[in-house]
Design an enzyme around this catalytic site. Structure first.
Site, PDB file in Angstrom:
ATOM      1  N   CYS A 117      32.525  38.005  46.715  1.00 25.15           N
ATOM      2  CA  CYS A 117      32.500  37.926  45.247  1.00 25.15           C
ATOM      3  C   CYS A 117      32.863  39.250  44.584  1.00 25.15           C
ATOM      4  CB  CYS A 117      31.139  37.443  44.763  1.00 25.15           C
ATOM      5  SG  CYS A 117      30.688  35.858  45.475  1.00 25.15           S
ATOM      6  N   HIS A 256      30.359  39.384  37.711  1.00 24.41           N
ATOM      7  CA  HIS A 256      30.460  38.210  38.577  1.00 24.41           C
ATOM      8  C   HIS A 256      29.452  37.160  38.097  1.00 24.41           C
ATOM      9  CE1 HIS A 256      30.524  35.503  41.815  1.00 24.41           C
ATOM     10  NE2 HIS A 256      29.422  35.941  42.406  1.00 24.41           N
ATOM     11  N   ASN A 286      29.461  29.398  40.206  1.00 22.18           N
ATOM     12  CA  ASN A 286      29.873  30.647  40.843  1.00 22.18           C
ATOM     13  C   ASN A 286      31.217  30.417  41.546  1.00 22.18           C
ATOM     14  OD1 ASN A 286      30.281  32.719  42.684  1.00 22.18           O
ATOM     15  ND2 ASN A 286      28.134  32.849  43.310  1.00 22.18           N
TER      16      ASN A 286
END
Ligand code: UT7
Length: 330
Positions: A117, A256, A286
């Site tokens: 990520c 993020h 996500n």
């Protein structure tokens, strides 16, 4: 830091698949309820790739996001493509090589970068350094992940969180006076590898043992949460201190998008209004390496010229990092 050239943003793009999975849809897959998901994560729905001819792979999403970021710029003008991804369609050739071919870019360097990520932030800094040294004029950076293909759809601790998507940014060389990338700070700590991982087929696993291949995500959600809420404010302090500022001087944070509670906790720690932490997690969940460019593309019109913009990624590795940009509309 003295740099021979500056780097500027000249395009943003994104792409998500059409298929929407709402929280309610997950109730039939495992024991959960939409209220729990919404209150503990902020997520209402996520997008997933179907096995259809369009939008069905990391490459498909990357091509659409890249074309949008390129706008009127011809792919033939590119010198560099970096694709940040942990869920490529092939281990090799890289997604970047396949994207180069699909876009019709020629005689360039193209490679994938794997930092989960944090991948987009790492890739953006890497591409910017090529430009700031003067060896590259135009670079395309893509963040893409399709975790739906690597999900245990009976595991409620991960399947509620992830979604698929891609985001892209076009970078160009400019004069040092117009340099928009002001500071960076990138980190890794491999001792945290066991907290969040996706096993490779037949590969060596973080605990050193070769186990039966199981291609799904494992995440110690609590550990990652605790790591994130400490790491994000620290990184913001670091990148602002690099240029003699403080985190209060940041106008917007594009972090993020892993959990709304992480973003709210950062705002609370820093005594910021919640709105400074831009969020679209409710719609996409996500999306891993795609989450920052996806949000950046979506919120670009909300950013005022000259505002101070922080991009912060964190995730498996462990990896974490932040970049500080002086935003200019293009
Ligand atoms: O991109 C990579 C970075 N990843 C992240 O940043 C993820 C960070 N972690 C998180 O976002 C959170 O830890 C999660 C959303 C994964 C989990 O939230 P949590 O508040 O840490 O929940 P928990 O695991 O502590 O579970 C609390 C309770 C438990 O029940 P008991 O033991 O209190 O009775 C769980 O069994 O909630 C239960 N639970 C659920 N209930 C309904 C856990 N998952 C679910 C679920 N639906 N999906």
């Amino acid at each position: 830091m003295n740099i021979p050239f500056g780097v500027k943003i000249n395009g943003l793009g994104s792409c998500v698949p059409d298929k929407i999975i709402k929280n309610q849809d997950l109730e039939s897959l495992f024991e959960t309820n939409s209220e729990w998901i919404e209150s503990r994560t902020g997520i209402l729905e996520r997008r997933v790739c179907e096995f259809t001819p369009e939008n069905s792979s990391s490459l498909d999403l990357s091509i659409k996001a890249a074309k949008q970021a390129l706008g009127n710029t011809s792919a033939e003008e590119l010198d560099l493509i970096i694709v940040a991804t942990s869920t490529p369609d092939f281990l090799y050739p890289s997604t970047a090589c396949r994207l180069q071919s699909a876009l019709g870019a020629k005689n360039i360097l193209a490679f994938d970068l794997s930092a989960a990520c944090s991948g987009f932030v790492f890739a953006l800094q890497t591409a910017s350094q090529f430009i700031q040294l003067g060896t590259v004029q135009k670079a395309l950076v893509v963040g893409v992940d399709i975790h739906s293909r690597f999900m245990d759809w009976t595991d409620r601790s991960t399947a509620i969180l992830f979604g698929d998507g891609a985001g892209a940014v076009l970078l160009e060389k400019t004069s040092t006076e117009k340099n928009q990338l002001l500071a960076h700070s990138l980190h890794t700590d491999g001792s945290g590898a066991c907290e969040l991982y996706l096993k490779a087929i037949g590969g060596q696993f973080p605990n050193g043992k070769i186990e039966k291949p199981l291609e799904t995500v494992f995440m110690n959600g609590k550990k990652i949460y605790q790591f994130a809420v400490k790491a994000i404010p620290n990184i913001l302090d670091k990148i602002t201190a690099n240029i003699g500022l403080e985190s209060k001087d940041i106008d917007y944070l594009i972090c993020h998008q892993a959990n709304q509670r992480i973003l709210d906790s950062v705002a609370e720690k820093l005594n910021w209004p919640k709105e400074k932490c831009l969020s679209n997690i409710a719609k996409y969940g996500n999306t891993s390496a795609a989450s920052i460019p996806l949000a950046w593309h979506e919120f670009q019109n909300q950013l005022e010229d000259n505002s101070l913009l922080a991009l912060v990624g964190f995730g498996a590795g462990l990896t974490w990092g932040g970049l500080l940009w002086r935003w200019q509309k293009f």
